[in-house]
Design a protein around this motif. Structure first.
Motif, PDB file in Angstrom:
ATOM      1  N   ASP A  51      35.868  71.653  44.280  1.00 37.94           N
ATOM      2  CA  ASP A  51      35.958  70.654  43.218  1.00 37.94           C
ATOM      3  C   ASP A  51      37.379  70.503  42.690  1.00 37.94           C
ATOM      4  OD1 ASP A  51      33.275  70.160  43.425  1.00 37.94           O
ATOM      5  OD2 ASP A  51      32.702  71.457  41.752  1.00 37.94           O
ATOM      6  N   THR A  52      38.112  71.599  42.644  1.00 41.83           N
ATOM      7  CA  THR A  52      39.495  71.544  42.143  1.00 41.83           C
ATOM      8  C   THR A  52      40.371  70.713  43.074  1.00 41.83           C
ATOM      9  OG1 THR A  52      39.261  73.726  41.129  1.00 41.83           O
ATOM     10  CG2 THR A  52      41.500  72.911  41.470  1.00 41.83           C
ATOM     11  N   GLU A  53      40.224  70.921  44.377  1.00 42.91           N
ATOM     12  CA  GLU A  53      41.008  70.147  45.343  1.00 42.91           C
ATOM     13  C   GLU A  53      40.679  68.661  45.238  1.00 42.91           C
ATOM     14  OE1 GLU A  53      41.950  69.913  50.155  1.00 42.91           O
ATOM     15  OE2 GLU A  53      40.325  71.187  49.413  1.00 42.91           O
ATOM     16  N   ILE A  54      39.394  68.341  45.077  1.00 42.34           N
ATOM     17  CA  ILE A  54      38.983  66.947  44.942  1.00 42.34           C
ATOM     18  C   ILE A  54      39.581  66.331  43.683  1.00 42.34           C
ATOM     19  CG2 ILE A  54      36.996  65.431  44.576  1.00 42.34           C
ATOM     20  CD1 ILE A  54      35.345  67.405  46.251  1.00 42.34           C
ATOM     21  N   ALA A  55      39.530  67.068  42.580  1.00 45.43           N
ATOM     22  CA  ALA A  55      40.061  66.563  41.306  1.00 45.43           C
ATOM     23  C   ALA A  55      41.565  66.313  41.403  1.00 45.43           C
ATOM     24  CB  ALA A  55      39.752  67.544  40.185  1.00 45.43           C
ATOM     25  N   LEU A  56      42.288  67.232  42.038  1.00 45.97           N
ATOM     26  CA  LEU A  56      43.740  67.070  42.178  1.00 45.97           C
ATOM     27  C   LEU A  56      44.076  65.883  43.076  1.00 45.97           C
ATOM     28  CD1 LEU A  56      44.844  70.809  42.533  1.00 45.97           C
ATOM     29  CD2 LEU A  56      45.248  69.287  40.575  1.00 45.97           C
ATOM     30  N   MET A  57      43.282  65.678  44.112  1.00 43.00           N
ATOM     31  CA  MET A  57      43.515  64.557  45.024  1.00 43.00           C
ATOM     32  C   MET A  57      43.296  63.230  44.295  1.00 43.00           C
ATOM     33  SD  MET A  57      41.908  64.110  48.841  1.00 43.00           S
ATOM     34  CE  MET A  57      42.489  65.745  49.322  1.00 43.00           C
ATOM     35  N   LYS A  58      42.229  63.155  43.521  1.00 40.36           N
ATOM     36  CA  LYS A  58      41.968  61.941  42.740  1.00 40.36           C
ATOM     37  C   LYS A  58      43.088  61.701  41.723  1.00 40.36           C
ATOM     38  CE  LYS A  58      36.901  62.031  42.933  1.00 40.36           C
ATOM     39  NZ  LYS A  58      35.672  62.256  42.152  1.00 40.36           N
ATOM     40  N   GLU A  59      43.536  62.772  41.111  1.00 39.59           N
ATOM     41  CA  GLU A  59      44.594  62.656  40.106  1.00 39.59           C
ATOM     42  C   GLU A  59      45.883  62.113  40.711  1.00 39.59           C
ATOM     43  OE1 GLU A  59      47.112  65.626  37.172  1.00 39.59           O
ATOM     44  OE2 GLU A  59      45.072  66.187  37.748  1.00 39.59           O
ATOM     45  N   ASP A  60      46.232  62.593  41.897  1.00 38.88           N
ATOM     46  CA  ASP A  60      47.451  62.114  42.569  1.00 38.88           C
ATOM     47  C   ASP A  60      47.355  60.620  42.863  1.00 38.88           C
ATOM     48  OD1 ASP A  60      48.539  64.633  42.515  1.00 38.88           O
ATOM     49  OD2 ASP A  60      47.953  65.149  44.567  1.00 38.88           O
ATOM     50  N   VAL A  61      46.201  60.194  43.403  1.00 42.66           N
ATOM     51  CA  VAL A  61      46.013  58.783  43.738  1.00 42.66           C
ATOM     52  C   VAL A  61      46.042  57.926  42.487  1.00 42.66           C
ATOM     53  CG1 VAL A  61      44.405  57.099  44.717  1.00 42.66           C
ATOM     54  CG2 VAL A  61      44.733  59.318  45.834  1.00 42.66           C
ATOM     55  N   TRP A  62      45.370  58.391  41.430  1.00 39.09           N
ATOM     56  CA  TRP A  62      45.296  57.612  40.194  1.00 39.09           C
ATOM     57  C   TRP A  62      46.659  57.501  39.518  1.00 39.09           C
ATOM     58  CZ3 TRP A  62      43.686  53.922  37.492  1.00 39.09           C
ATOM     59  CH2 TRP A  62      43.852  53.869  36.110  1.00 39.09           C
ATOM     60  N   GLU A  63      47.408  58.580  39.478  1.00 34.58           N
ATOM     61  CA  GLU A  63      48.726  58.530  38.824  1.00 34.58           C
ATOM     62  C   GLU A  63      49.641  57.521  39.502  1.00 34.58           C
ATOM     63  OE1 GLU A  63      50.437  62.386  38.531  1.00 34.58           O
ATOM     64  OE2 GLU A  63      49.059  63.042  36.943  1.00 34.58           O
ATOM     65  N   GLU A  64      49.604  57.503  40.826  1.00 35.29           N
ATOM     66  CA  GLU A  64      50.438  56.537  41.559  1.00 35.29           C
ATOM     67  C   GLU A  64      49.989  55.105  41.270  1.00 35.29           C
ATOM     68  OE1 GLU A  64      51.254  55.292  46.199  1.00 35.29           O
ATOM     69  OE2 GLU A  64      50.828  57.400  45.735  1.00 35.29           O
ATOM     70  N   LEU A  65      48.683  54.865  41.275  1.00 32.61           N
ATOM     71  CA  LEU A  65      48.160  53.530  40.997  1.00 32.61           C
ATOM     72  C   LEU A  65      48.430  53.126  39.555  1.00 32.61           C
ATOM     73  CD1 LEU A  65      46.474  51.024  41.696  1.00 32.61           C
ATOM     74  CD2 LEU A  65      44.404  52.354  41.168  1.00 32.61           C
ATOM     75  N   ARG A  66      48.247  54.049  38.629  1.00 34.69           N
ATOM     76  CA  ARG A  66      48.445  53.745  37.207  1.00 34.69           C
ATOM     77  C   ARG A  66      49.880  53.326  36.919  1.00 34.69           C
ATOM     78  NH1 ARG A  66      47.271  58.693  33.465  1.00 34.69           N
ATOM     79  NH2 ARG A  66      49.022  59.427  34.731  1.00 34.69           N
ATOM     80  N   GLU A  67      50.862  54.051  37.481  1.00 33.91           N
ATOM     81  CA  GLU A  67      52.270  53.701  37.266  1.00 33.91           C
ATOM     82  C   GLU A  67      52.578  52.317  37.836  1.00 33.91           C
ATOM     83  OE1 GLU A  67      54.355  55.388  35.354  1.00 33.91           O
ATOM     84  OE2 GLU A  67      52.586  56.653  34.987  1.00 33.91           O
TER      85      GLU A  67
END
Length: 570
Positions: A138-154
């Motif tokens: 679950d931690t790896e999945i959460a970090l992967m989503k976070e990376d994708v979202w941060e790039e999209l959000r910026e």
């Protein structure tokens, strides 16, 4: 038509358990209450199938967890070995012995494990690369989503998009935009529980569309608010009825009763208006109403019993008044026309939410493809693509679906109340179509559904529960007998849930068919097991003015001024 064998006199199974074990030729839904022996019934049904020359690999048994699958295999193996030891007929014994080595490869697993097997075998039907790693951390999945979202959000912030900035502002605080992140990721998860996530996201704005100028006909009111309003008003009505019944025989409480009767009539009028979808008149009715100041006679000649009765009536009235104030502030703080304007503005934000979530959906999907990884939900969507083919006339079974339909003589689903929409669709494509004899056996208890946070959809269970009661498309079997708890525990449990559980609260009426029945009669008789309530309150603040309606408190309530715990011992 199924021919259920006659139940032997000394069998340990109840009549309903016996039916659940032997009935066939149709879809069956077994509503199994807590402690009713559902796992025993499921295992015995498998054994009876095997005894009729069915091989274990002709059954698909879906469990909720890997641990449950392991336990199921162990119990089935033990039951087969027991049958082997008791069997005198040599051909039957050879058939039973042949099941033992087959058991290790049998389809007794979680749905995700079955999906993985389908993908490994039929990946070529959807032009999918079978070389991938399954994400289980679950931690790896959460970090992967976070990376994708941060790039999209910026990127979205850099586009100078006013609507996105308005959305971000609406769900962000002065310190961060964590609220926006939670919103988008939650929407993404909810969408993935549906068979077509992108369509589900696109349809979100339809909830805020209003035909004409009638708020009462809107989706939001009809599907989300109406039942809530009627339930609140009915509770108010009941509370005021109880208060009136307390003082009906006391002449001194005439003025007090007049207050309660006026408020009850007001609640009844509102119920009628809400049922008729007349929100404009309901708003005016509330706007022109005010609660009278509470009155209890306090003369020298007033008896203490009347004063005490007035206080008890006041408790019920305050609960009704609190519900009214909450309803007023939550729903009727705006006029219907203002609500329509708000919904129009909200519709734009919902549309933007859906757009941003779709962008995240595509980015995250591509990111996983680049990394050659899948999560559990990906397994479900890929399996559904493998099993069904899009045609001009709709969806048709693929060669994979045709294979599994011919392989599985029966599909058994444990904990059916925790299945979601996409899982239901997958199971549909590996079972016989409704036009033929059903071969789906579902076991569960909607009262024990606790996985809504994992996007389980108990309405699937309830729909079949109500259909099968009428023998439409299948048959319902209720296992109400509890073999685990003493009668005192069951009686108290039934008493509590009889008050609390209905269609609005628990999606199921706690009627006679839902109540727990004592199935074990060997408990020793004793008076030491009577139900006992232990209530602990650490702090209660009381107002100095006992006659002020706002000061009324109940020793059984736990609110911002009272911190405590409630224990039940039986």
């Amino acid at each position: 038509m199924s021919m259920i064998p006659k139940k032997p006199a000394k069998t340990p199974f109840t009549d309903h358990q016996w039916q659940a074990i032997h009935d066939e030729g149709k879809n069956l839904l077994v509503s199994a209450s807590a402690g009713s022996g559902k796992t025993t019934v499921l295992v015995q049904r498998v054994i009876e199938k095997i005894k009729k020359q069915t091989d274990i690999n002709q059954l698909l048994v879906v469990t909720y967890t890997n641990a449950a699958a392991r336990e199921m295999k162990h119990r089935i193996q033990s039951a087969i070995q027991k049958e082997i030891n008791q069997c005198d007929e040599q051909e039957q014994k050879r058939h039973l012995i042949r099941q033992i080595p087959m058991l290790g490869h049998a389809d007794i697993s979680t749905l995700h494990s079955f999906c993985l097997k389908v993908i490994r075998r039929y990946y070529y039907l959807i032009d999918f690369d079978p070389v991938f790693r399954l994400l289980t951390d679950d931690t790896e999945i959460a970090l992967m989503k976070e990376d994708v979202w941060e790039e999209l959000r910026e990127e979205l912030y850099g586009n100078d998009d006013e609507l996105f900035e308005e959305l971000a502002k609406a769900y962000s605080s002065d310190k961060n935009d964590d609220g926006l992140t939670t919103l988008i990721l939650s929407l993404y998860e909810f969408s993935r529980a549906n068979t077509d996530p992108l369509k589900w996201l696109s349809d979100l704005t339809q909830m805020y569309k209003v035909n004409g100028e009638d708020l009462g006909e809107s989706f939001v009111f009809q599907k989300l608010l109406k039942s809530q309003l009627l339930s609140t008003l009915k509770t108010m009505d009941d509370l005021l009825d109880d208060a009136i019944a307390m003082g009906n025989n006391e002449e001194e409480l005439g003025k007090t009763l007049k207050i309660l009767i006026d408020e009850r009539e007001h609640a009844k009028e509102l119920q009628t208006l809400v049922k008729d979808n007349d929100l404009k008149e309901a708003y005016l009715c509330i706007e022109n109403f005010s609660h009278a100041r509470w009155y209890v006679p306090n003369k020298k000649t007033t008896s203490e019993s009347v004063k005490e009765m007035g206080k008890e009536m006041q408790v019920f009235r305050k609960k009704a008044k609190d519900l009214y104030k909450e309803m007023e502030s939550d729903i009727f703080s705006f006029t219907p026309d203002e609500h329509l304007e708000n919904m129009s503005r909200v519709s734009l934000l919902v549309e933007e939410m859906a757009r941003v979530t779709k962008l995240f959906y595509e980015r995250y999907k591509n990111h996983k493809a680049d990394k050659k990884v899948l999560d559990f939900n990906d397994l479900e969507h890929l399996t559904l693509r493998i099993l069904s083919i899009e045609t001009e006339d709709g969806k048709e079974p693929s060669e994979a679906a045709i294979h599994y339909r011919s392989q599985f003589s029966e599909v058994m689903i444990d904990e059916y109340q925790d299945v979601n929409q996409i899982q239901e669709e997958i199971l549909k494509w590996v079972t016989q179509p409704e036009s033929l004899n059903g071969n789906q056996f579902m076991v569960g208890d909607v009262k024990q559904s606790i996985y809504s946070f994992r996007l389980a959809d108990p309405s699937l269970f309830i729909e079949k529960y109500e259909q099968y009661e009428k023998k439409e498309k299948g048959e319902r079997i209720i296992l109400a007998e509890n073999f685990r708890s003493r009668p005192e525990v069951l009686s108290f449990t039934n008493f509590i849930f009889d008050q609390l559980m209905d269609k609005e609260v628990g999606e199921l009426t706690y009627d006679k068919s839902a109540k727990l029945i004592n199935g074990y009669t060997a408990f020793p008789e004793s008076s030491d097991f009577n139900t006992e309530l232990l209530i602990f309150e650490s702090k209660v603040e009381e107002s100095e003015n006992d006659d002020d309606d706002e000061s009324v408190s109940s020793s059984f309530s736990v609110d911002s001024k009272t911190k405590g715990e409630l224990y039940m011992v039986a």
